[in-house]
Write a protein that holds these residues in place. Sequence first.
Motif, PDB file in Angstrom:
ATOM      1  N   LYS A  70       1.202  -1.329   0.148  1.00  0.00           N
ATOM      2  CA  LYS A  70       0.086   0.059  -0.086  1.00  0.00           C
ATOM      3  C   LYS A  70       0.775   0.986  -0.140  1.00  0.00           C
ATOM      4  CE  LYS A  70      -3.983  -2.340   0.685  1.00  0.00           C
ATOM      5  NZ  LYS A  70      -4.643  -2.301   2.093  1.00  0.00           N
ATOM      6  N   PHE A  84      -7.356   3.483  -3.798  1.00  0.00           N
ATOM      7  CA  PHE A  84      -8.200   3.014  -3.031  1.00  0.00           C
ATOM      8  C   PHE A  84      -9.725   3.101  -3.347  1.00  0.00           C
ATOM      9  CE2 PHE A  84     -11.170   3.355   0.823  1.00  0.00           C
ATOM     10  CZ  PHE A  84     -10.837   2.420   1.552  1.00  0.00           C
ATOM     11  N   LYS A 142     -11.479   0.246  -5.715  1.00  0.00           N
ATOM     12  CA  LYS A 142     -12.199  -1.016  -5.284  1.00  0.00           C
ATOM     13  C   LYS A 142     -13.744  -0.835  -5.470  1.00  0.00           C
ATOM     14  CE  LYS A 142      -8.638  -1.610  -1.715  1.00  0.00           C
ATOM     15  NZ  LYS A 142      -8.466  -1.757  -0.270  1.00  0.00           N
ATOM     16  N   THR A 143     -14.118   0.453  -5.466  1.00  0.00           N
ATOM     17  CA  THR A 143     -15.798   0.253  -5.395  1.00  0.00           C
ATOM     18  C   THR A 143     -16.524   0.522  -6.670  1.00  0.00           C
ATOM     19  OG1 THR A 143     -15.532   2.974  -5.518  1.00  0.00           O
ATOM     20  CG2 THR A 143     -15.395   2.029  -3.459  1.00  0.00           C
ATOM     21  N   SER A 175     -13.705   4.003  11.476  1.00  0.00           N
ATOM     22  CA  SER A 175     -12.812   3.902  10.327  1.00  0.00           C
ATOM     23  C   SER A 175     -13.771   4.011   9.265  1.00  0.00           C
ATOM     24  CB  SER A 175     -11.902   2.618  10.287  1.00  0.00           C
ATOM     25  OG  SER A 175     -12.710   1.678  10.427  1.00  0.00           O
ATOM     26  N   LEU A 176     -12.980   4.173   7.941  1.00  0.00           N
ATOM     27  CA  LEU A 176     -13.872   4.091   6.568  1.00  0.00           C
ATOM     28  C   LEU A 176     -14.538   2.757   6.472  1.00  0.00           C
ATOM     29  CD1 LEU A 176     -11.864   5.833   4.134  1.00  0.00           C
ATOM     30  CD2 LEU A 176     -14.292   6.563   5.086  1.00  0.00           C
ATOM     31  N   LYS A 177     -13.697   1.475   7.021  1.00  0.00           N
ATOM     32  CA  LYS A 177     -14.313   0.118   6.835  1.00  0.00           C
ATOM     33  C   LYS A 177     -15.543  -0.163   7.968  1.00  0.00           C
ATOM     34  CE  LYS A 177     -10.204  -2.240   5.276  1.00  0.00           C
ATOM     35  NZ  LYS A 177      -8.905  -3.265   5.668  1.00  0.00           N
ATOM     36  N   ARG A 220     -19.203   3.298   1.255  1.00  0.00           N
ATOM     37  CA  ARG A 220     -19.762   2.798   0.177  1.00  0.00           C
ATOM     38  C   ARG A 220     -21.242   2.787   0.005  1.00  0.00           C
ATOM     39  NH1 ARG A 220     -21.555   2.743  -4.307  1.00  0.00           N
ATOM     40  NH2 ARG A 220     -20.716   1.984  -6.292  1.00  0.00           N
ATOM     41  N   ALA A 266     -17.127   6.782  -2.429  1.00  0.00           N
ATOM     42  CA  ALA A 266     -15.807   6.131  -2.097  1.00  0.00           C
ATOM     43  C   ALA A 266     -15.059   7.405  -1.740  1.00  0.00           C
ATOM     44  CB  ALA A 266     -15.234   5.213  -3.101  1.00  0.00           C
ATOM     45  N   LYS A 317      -3.295   2.723   6.708  1.00  0.00           N
ATOM     46  CA  LYS A 317      -4.185   2.551   5.653  1.00  0.00           C
ATOM     47  C   LYS A 317      -5.368   3.583   5.862  1.00  0.00           C
ATOM     48  CE  LYS A 317      -3.158  -2.536   5.633  1.00  0.00           C
ATOM     49  NZ  LYS A 317      -3.554  -3.842   5.846  1.00  0.00           N
ATOM     50  N   GLY A 338      -8.384   2.887   4.739  1.00  0.00           N
ATOM     51  CA  GLY A 338      -9.250   2.297   5.198  1.00  0.00           C
ATOM     52  C   GLY A 338      -9.667   2.224   6.588  1.00  0.00           C
ATOM     53  N   GLU A 339      -8.540   2.418   7.161  1.00  0.00           N
ATOM     54  CA  GLU A 339      -8.458   2.132   8.695  1.00  0.00           C
ATOM     55  C   GLU A 339      -8.367   3.404   9.476  1.00  0.00           C
ATOM     56  OE1 GLU A 339      -5.433  -0.857   9.492  1.00  0.00           O
ATOM     57  OE2 GLU A 339      -6.738  -2.400   8.290  1.00  0.00           O
TER      58      GLU A 339
END
Length: 575
Positions: free
Chosen positions: A261, A283, A286-287, A309-311, A316, A322, A336, A338-339
Amino acid sequence: MTLSMWLLTIILVGLVVLLVKFQQHTTAIFGSVLVLIFALGWVDSETLLGNAANEGLATLVLLILIAYALEKTSILTQLTRSLFSKSERSSIVRTISFSGISSALLNNTAVVAAMISSIQKNPQVNTARVLLPMCFAATLGGTMTLIGTSTNLVVNSMWVKQGHDAIGFFDLTPIGLIVFLLGAIVLYFTSLMLPKKEMVEEDVEEYFVEAKLESTSSLVGKTVEEAGLRNLVDLFLVEIIRSDRLVRPVSHSQMLRAGDKLLFSGNVKKIQVLDQFDGLKLFAHKTGLLTQELTEVAIKQDSNLVGKSLKETGFRAKFDAAVVAIRREGEQVSGKLGEVHLRAGDLLLLATGTDFASRDNLRKNFYILSGVTPDNMISGWREKLVMVGFVAMIIGSVVTGRSLFDLSLFLFAALLFTGCISVDEIKRHFPVSIWLIVVSALSLANAMQAVGMDGQIASFAANSLSGYAPVWTLLGVMVLTIMITELLTNNAAAALMFPIAYSLAIGMDVNAFPLILAVCFGASCSFISPFGYQTNLMVYNTGLYKIKDFVKVGGLITVVYTLVCVIMIPIIYPF
């Protein structure tokens, strides 16, 4: 002189005065003069329409649009990576050489813009010592080919309108090459006269952007420097996350591995540069959402996203959007994407889906700030198509003798059909100002013929200049063109001087081509004033130069440039 001649003279003088006083309204002034001479009946509708759609002008427009497509490739980014070394002298030689050669084939404004950023980011050289020589070298390089500067294309369109064959792609090269080589030598030594200053960097909003290196990428197994990720324009590789291990800082010798990453910081408008690296995916990719148009939002204090976090948020699905990048005032984001745990006030750049605007939870969580359009880039097979097509167009024009209009039309159609350039981009980048200036200039030439002014100029040349060598007339045309281009702009100078130079040649009964080349080269000779040409103004504002810096360096360049042209043009293209 007849009454019509006096009236047209007054109009021409008024045109020059207005252009000097209101340079920012050049297009409107030329357009107004066009309407006026049409209203006076000196140009009829058939002639006007012919001027607006002649082959030379159409070629100019096509080549400008093709050059824009070429600017969207990675060629400039790739070539600027190896420009600088620890030696200031070596860096200046490389910069001058690259800037000049690139500008022979690419739009010199784009070359200067790209190199300004590279010079700003490089700590090994003093920016003020390099910036002005780079800018002047780009101007010199533009004289080497027909497409090196729009001025050459403007003159070519007017030359074709007079019934002559189009100027060849490399017809200007023998003279332009000598101009560039001698000018480069002058720039090398005069750069020592420039003061050492630190350039003020453009204030950009630095976002945190994540990209993943896929296992199929050709970058796997290469070092950061070998992959070309070390010297990106306006983007900096901050850290690498590898199997939950953080690599920071990232050295130039760091080896890249599949699944890495890569975390970048910088100007988010440049993020599409990353698409040009094989197997490097943002990133947001992915969407499945595109990143052509981005929306900037700020997270509200009472948002449900704060602390998550985004996750964890299911971003989405919740917003049909995104996150492309994150920016946090006063602090650099790490880890990261997403984190990253979100905070109130965090700024997010979103690639949005079609349902984004209708979501009823937007106002509760975000302040919608603005839309952001990244600098559009092309990569993969489309990039190869643009580069190969451009080279093929040039070679085809030289080898087959087919007109540049035909070949540029074929290439433009291919670029449009394959999506290398879109209809919206054509609308945004269509050179309306240049087109209107050329149409107006062609119509002014027709007006001069209609009232007999061209004959008057020819008669003056026959009676007053017949005893002098044509080279003195060439010198006069060139000096006058240089004066106008310093006062106005290069395209305006070419448009105004072409009919005068052409009429002088007719009156002297000599080959008109040398005098037309004097207009080409004279209109590109804009070195003394920072306001004469847009690239001069770009480095003047960015490099904290003073007008005296332009005068002392540009003055010497102008003298050498003029002498070379006056000597070489009659030798290569005799009268």
